[in-house]
Design a protein around this motif. Structure first.
Motif, mmCIF file in Angstrom:
data_model
loop_
_atom_site.group_PDB
_atom_site.id
_atom_site.type_symbol
_atom_site.label_atom_id
_atom_site.label_comp_id
_atom_site.label_asym_id
_atom_site.label_seq_id
_atom_site.Cartn_x
_atom_site.Cartn_y
_atom_site.Cartn_z
ATOM 1 N N GLU A 288 0.587 -1.158 -0.275
ATOM 2 C CA GLU A 288 -0.227 0.185 -0.174
ATOM 3 C C GLU A 288 1.137 0.827 0.389
ATOM 4 O O GLU A 288 0.357 2.191 -0.772
ATOM 5 C CB GLU A 288 -0.756 -0.129 1.357
ATOM 6 C CG GLU A 288 -2.359 -1.004 1.230
ATOM 7 C CD GLU A 288 -2.516 -0.746 0.077
ATOM 8 O OE1 GLU A 288 -3.359 0.141 -0.259
ATOM 9 O OE2 GLU A 288 -3.367 -2.036 -0.339
ATOM 10 N N GLN A 289 2.174 1.517 0.869
ATOM 11 C CA GLN A 289 2.622 2.045 0.956
ATOM 12 C C GLN A 289 3.397 2.605 -0.594
ATOM 13 O O GLN A 289 3.558 3.691 -1.512
ATOM 14 C CB GLN A 289 3.795 1.772 2.045
ATOM 15 C CG GLN A 289 4.864 3.613 1.801
ATOM 16 C CD GLN A 289 4.016 4.759 2.564
ATOM 17 O OE1 GLN A 289 3.732 4.208 3.822
ATOM 18 N NE2 GLN A 289 4.162 5.535 2.616
ATOM 19 N N TYR A 290 3.775 1.389 -1.317
ATOM 20 C CA TYR A 290 4.449 1.878 -2.639
ATOM 21 C C TYR A 290 3.285 2.212 -3.661
ATOM 22 O O TYR A 290 3.883 2.805 -4.189
ATOM 23 C CB TYR A 290 3.891 0.207 -3.269
ATOM 24 C CG TYR A 290 5.012 0.080 -4.913
ATOM 25 C CD1 TYR A 290 6.115 1.158 -5.618
ATOM 26 C CD2 TYR A 290 4.167 -0.706 -5.519
ATOM 27 C CE1 TYR A 290 6.391 1.006 -6.322
ATOM 28 C CE2 TYR A 290 3.871 -0.912 -6.779
ATOM 29 C CZ TYR A 290 5.621 0.134 -7.435
ATOM 30 O OH TYR A 290 5.891 -0.124 -8.951
ATOM 31 N N GLN A 291 1.858 1.972 -3.354
ATOM 32 C CA GLN A 291 0.779 2.894 -4.564
ATOM 33 C C GLN A 291 1.206 3.822 -3.790
ATOM 34 O O GLN A 291 0.186 4.804 -4.956
ATOM 35 C CB GLN A 291 -0.446 1.677 -4.121
ATOM 36 C CG GLN A 291 -0.639 0.348 -4.760
ATOM 37 C CD GLN A 291 -1.103 -0.537 -4.779
ATOM 38 O OE1 GLN A 291 -2.843 0.111 -3.558
ATOM 39 N NE2 GLN A 291 -1.215 -1.376 -5.203
ATOM 40 N N LEU A 292 0.593 3.912 -2.347
ATOM 41 C CA LEU A 292 0.632 5.846 -2.135
ATOM 42 C C LEU A 292 1.500 6.317 -2.187
ATOM 43 O O LEU A 292 1.907 7.602 -2.794
ATOM 44 C CB LEU A 292 0.850 5.649 -0.391
ATOM 45 C CG LEU A 292 0.722 7.231 -0.245
ATOM 46 C CD1 LEU A 292 -0.390 8.179 -1.200
ATOM 47 C CD2 LEU A 292 0.957 7.158 1.541
ATOM 48 N N SER A 293 3.441 6.002 -2.522
ATOM 49 C CA SER A 293 3.520 6.755 -3.176
ATOM 50 C C SER A 293 4.061 6.706 -4.985
ATOM 51 O O SER A 293 4.302 7.538 -5.329
ATOM 52 C CB SER A 293 5.829 6.015 -2.585
ATOM 53 O OG SER A 293 5.689 4.748 -4.061
ATOM 54 N N GLU A 294 3.432 6.501 -5.602
ATOM 55 C CA GLU A 294 3.087 6.170 -7.163
ATOM 56 C C GLU A 294 2.196 7.387 -7.264
ATOM 57 O O GLU A 294 1.796 7.996 -8.206
ATOM 58 C CB GLU A 294 2.346 4.655 -7.798
ATOM 59 C CG GLU A 294 3.727 4.071 -8.284
ATOM 60 C CD GLU A 294 2.977 2.607 -8.339
ATOM 61 O OE1 GLU A 294 3.122 2.206 -9.951
ATOM 62 O OE2 GLU A 294 1.842 2.117 -8.550
ATOM 63 N N LEU A 295 1.086 7.170 -5.906
ATOM 64 C CA LEU A 295 0.269 8.578 -6.672
ATOM 65 C C LEU A 295 0.982 10.095 -6.120
ATOM 66 O O LEU A 295 1.061 10.752 -6.369
ATOM 67 C CB LEU A 295 -0.954 8.599 -5.680
ATOM 68 C CG LEU A 295 -2.067 7.108 -5.608
ATOM 69 C CD1 LEU A 295 -2.429 6.859 -4.408
ATOM 70 C CD2 LEU A 295 -2.801 7.391 -6.686
ATOM 71 N N GLN A 296 2.110 10.160 -5.311
ATOM 72 C CA GLN A 296 3.022 11.203 -4.882
ATOM 73 C C GLN A 296 3.232 11.481 -5.931
ATOM 74 O O GLN A 296 3.108 12.691 -6.087
ATOM 75 C CB GLN A 296 3.374 11.056 -3.512
ATOM 76 C CG GLN A 296 2.466 10.690 -1.821
ATOM 77 C CD GLN A 296 2.968 9.946 -1.414
ATOM 78 O OE1 GLN A 296 5.552 9.542 -1.383
ATOM 79 N NE2 GLN A 296 2.617 10.467 0.388
ATOM 80 N N ALA A 297 3.978 10.529 -6.561
ATOM 81 C CA ALA A 297 4.643 11.558 -7.514
ATOM 82 C C ALA A 297 3.584 11.398 -8.984
ATOM 83 O O ALA A 297 4.172 12.772 -9.256
ATOM 84 C CB ALA A 297 5.461 9.730 -8.050
ATOM 85 N N ARG A 298 2.524 10.803 -9.138
ATOM 86 C CA ARG A 298 2.207 11.399 -10.090
ATOM 87 C C ARG A 298 1.455 12.904 -9.487
ATOM 88 O O ARG A 298 1.754 13.497 -10.345
ATOM 89 C CB ARG A 298 0.354 10.344 -9.682
ATOM 90 C CG ARG A 298 -0.382 10.991 -10.936
ATOM 91 C CD ARG A 298 -1.221 10.025 -10.800
ATOM 92 N NE ARG A 298 -3.877 10.784 -10.787
ATOM 93 C CZ ARG A 298 -4.699 10.317 -10.852
ATOM 94 N NH1 ARG A 298 -5.116 9.858 -10.133
ATOM 95 N NH2 ARG A 298 -5.559 11.413 -10.891
ATOM 96 N N GLU A 299 0.776 12.754 -7.919
ATOM 97 C CA GLU A 299 0.741 14.011 -8.409
ATOM 98 C C GLU A 299 2.028 15.484 -7.763
ATOM 99 O O GLU A 299 1.797 16.514 -8.696
ATOM 100 C CB GLU A 299 0.390 14.749 -6.281
ATOM 101 C CG GLU A 299 -0.449 16.269 -6.115
ATOM 102 C CD GLU A 299 -0.257 15.906 -4.341
ATOM 103 O OE1 GLU A 299 -0.816 17.014 -3.907
ATOM 104 O OE2 GLU A 299 -0.004 15.457 -3.964
ATOM 105 N N THR A 300 3.276 14.560 -7.738
ATOM 106 C CA THR A 300 4.440 15.864 -8.558
ATOM 107 C C THR A 300 4.200 16.404 -10.214
ATOM 108 O O THR A 300 4.911 17.079 -10.105
ATOM 109 C CB THR A 300 5.973 15.114 -7.826
ATOM 110 O OG1 THR A 300 5.719 14.903 -6.382
ATOM 111 C CG2 THR A 300 7.399 15.958 -8.102
ATOM 112 N N ILE A 301 4.243 14.790 -10.825
ATOM 113 C CA ILE A 301 3.877 15.178 -12.090
ATOM 114 C C ILE A 301 3.089 15.997 -12.649
ATOM 115 O O ILE A 301 2.789 17.104 -13.323
ATOM 116 C CB ILE A 301 4.038 14.090 -12.575
ATOM 117 C CG1 ILE A 301 5.204 12.645 -12.502
ATOM 118 C CG2 ILE A 301 3.641 13.690 -13.970
ATOM 119 C CD1 ILE A 301 4.906 11.329 -13.023
ATOM 120 N N GLU A 302 2.095 15.967 -12.206
ATOM 121 C CA GLU A 302 0.811 17.027 -12.669
ATOM 122 C C GLU A 302 1.011 18.215 -11.880
ATOM 123 O O GLU A 302 0.772 19.260 -13.103
ATOM 124 C CB GLU A 302 -0.810 16.076 -11.479
ATOM 125 C CG GLU A 302 -1.302 14.909 -12.014
ATOM 126 C CD GLU A 302 -2.290 14.548 -11.399
ATOM 127 O OE1 GLU A 302 -3.006 15.276 -10.503
ATOM 128 O OE2 GLU A 302 -2.990 13.585 -11.668
#
Length: 444
Positions: free
Chosen positions: A129-143
């Protein structure tokens, strides 16, 4: 002679304008797609976010799960040089000086946890779950980076269009100066018309100088977002396509499903739920498996009864431990985990309310700015017609220079306002797409 000088002056103006146009065409064209690609590849915030994702992915490996056994190898050697005086039971005495002896050992031990109350099971799921959260955080940074990118990119585009408009305005003003000088030479007007034209040329030139400086600064800002250093100057695309194809209700439904802040909160809720289960696992016993293999060799000195001894040991076993009471530490952890879960759920409700407000504001802002842009497009036609008619009347002497200048400024201000409205509407659209979670699903 004066007429020849004026003709040469007008010719030089045309040559300089043609040179500038050719120079602009020779510059590198940085398209929107290329800018996005460069930002994704080179922006440092995105690189850092991707590294965080890589760390989180490494943490989800089976090597970090606790499911694998631990194996430990040991080895040792001891050397002794002794002076020994030994007295035996039969009364004999032996004296040894410099008696050598040595001992060698080696071993391998294995420990494996068979059952730990499901703690590692929940911890492993938490890492995923933490890995998927980090992907969402990376997506937020990209956006955020893409929105920042286009904010600067469209600023460069707007200043580029403004510069072209100001150049055209200056060209018209210079033509007016030439006409005023002709008329003054032939006694058709006063020197005041010439002076007014010269003042207007200086004003237009200053506007161009300031815009060029603003454009240089904007391009440096764009290079910073791209994380890329260009050795040559570049132009950007000024065409804008409005991509929004959704109705308000359907787009808001997407926002409730794909908004990156909401998705991160849902992941935090899942992590908090696993923290509760992981904490409760400490109430259960732990069952472990142990095994070892050892080898020992002793080379004794002459005073010993056994000269050389070698032995090997193979052992294995099970161990059970049950922490019946740890002073209340486990109970405290579980209680705190439940409070954290409640906090995450409250945050989710708060984010849903914020999304509703932000979406409505972004939708209204986009619609208003798009309408303003459409009105400004129509206003351009009116201002252009007014300027063309005023220019024709000015040429035949029915309009004075002040009225002509006013029509020229009206057209200039209308074009600058249209440029601003166009890019403001586009940025408003990007903000709306980001809130709805659709920013990365459109073609730039």
């Amino acid at each position: 002679m004066k007429q020849m000088k004026k003709s040469n002056f007008a010719f030089l103006i045309c040559i300089s304008i043609m040179f500038c146009i050719n120079n602009l065409n020779a510059q590198q064209m940085l398209t929107k797609k290329e800018a996005v690609k460069l930002a994704l590849d080179n922006n440092y915030d995105i690189k850092i976010a991707n590294n965080n994702v890589q760390v989180a992915e490494n943490n989800t490996s089976v090597l970090n799960s606790g499911y694998l056994p631990t194996v430990t190898g040991t080895a040792g050697a001891t050397y002794n040089l002794d002076n020994t005086e030994a007295e035996f039971s039969n009364g004999n005495t032996t004296v040894l000086n410099g008696a050598e002896s040595s001992r060698y050992n080696a071993g391998v031990s294995l420990n494996y946890t068979i059952f730990d109350g499901l703690g590692r099971h929940y911890n492993y799921k938490r890492l995923k779950e933490q890995y998927q959260l980090s992907e969402l955080q990376a997506r937020e940074t990209i956006e955020n980076t893409i929105v920042q990118l286009f904010s600067v990119y469209y600023n460069v585009a707007q200043l580029s269009e403004n510069l072209e408009t100001l150049d055209e305005t200056l060209l018209v003003t210079k033509d007016r100066l030439v006409r005023a000088e002709y008329q003054f030479d032939y006694g058709q007007n006063t020197k005041l018309e010439v002076l007014n034209a010269e003042v207007d040329i200086n004003t237009d030139s200053i506007n161009i100088i300031n815009t060029k400086q603003d454009l240089k600064i904007a391009k440096r800002d764009l290079k910073l977002v791209l994380g890329e250093t260009f050795t040559e100057d570049f132009n950007v695309e000024t065409e804008v396509d409005f991509l929004l194809q959704f109705k308000k209700d359907s787009l808001f439904e997407k926002a409730k499903q794909r908004n990156v802040a909401l998705l991160q909160t849902e992941k935090n809720i899942a992590i908090s739920q696993l923290d509760i289960k992981s904490g409760k696992s400490a109430y259960l016993p732990t069952l472990g498996l142990t095994g070892s293999y050892g080898w020992n060799k002793n080379n004794n000195n002459a005073a010993s009864f056994v000269t050389v001894s070698t032995n090997t040991v193979l052992s294995g076993g099970l161990n059970l431990s049950w922490n019946l009471f740890d002073g209340g530490a486990t109970m405290t952890r579980v209680r705190n985990a439940k409070v954290n879960l409640e906090t995450q759920q409250l945050q989710k409700e708060n984010i849903l309310l914020s999304i509703q407000r932000d979406f409505d504001n972004a939708w209204d802002d986009y619609m208003n700015k798009l309408e303003i842009y459409n009105i400004q497009e129509k206003n351009i036609i009116t201002a252009q017609n007014n300027f063309d008619r005023t220019q024709e009347k000015f040429k035949i002497g029915q309009v004075n220079s002040i009225e002509f200048r006013q029509a020229q400024l009206n057209l200039l201000n209308t074009e600058l306002s249209r440029n601003q409205a166009k890019y403001a509407a586009k940025l408003a659209e990007l903000q709306l797409l980001q809130i709805s979670g659709e920013l990365l699903n459109v073609e730039f």
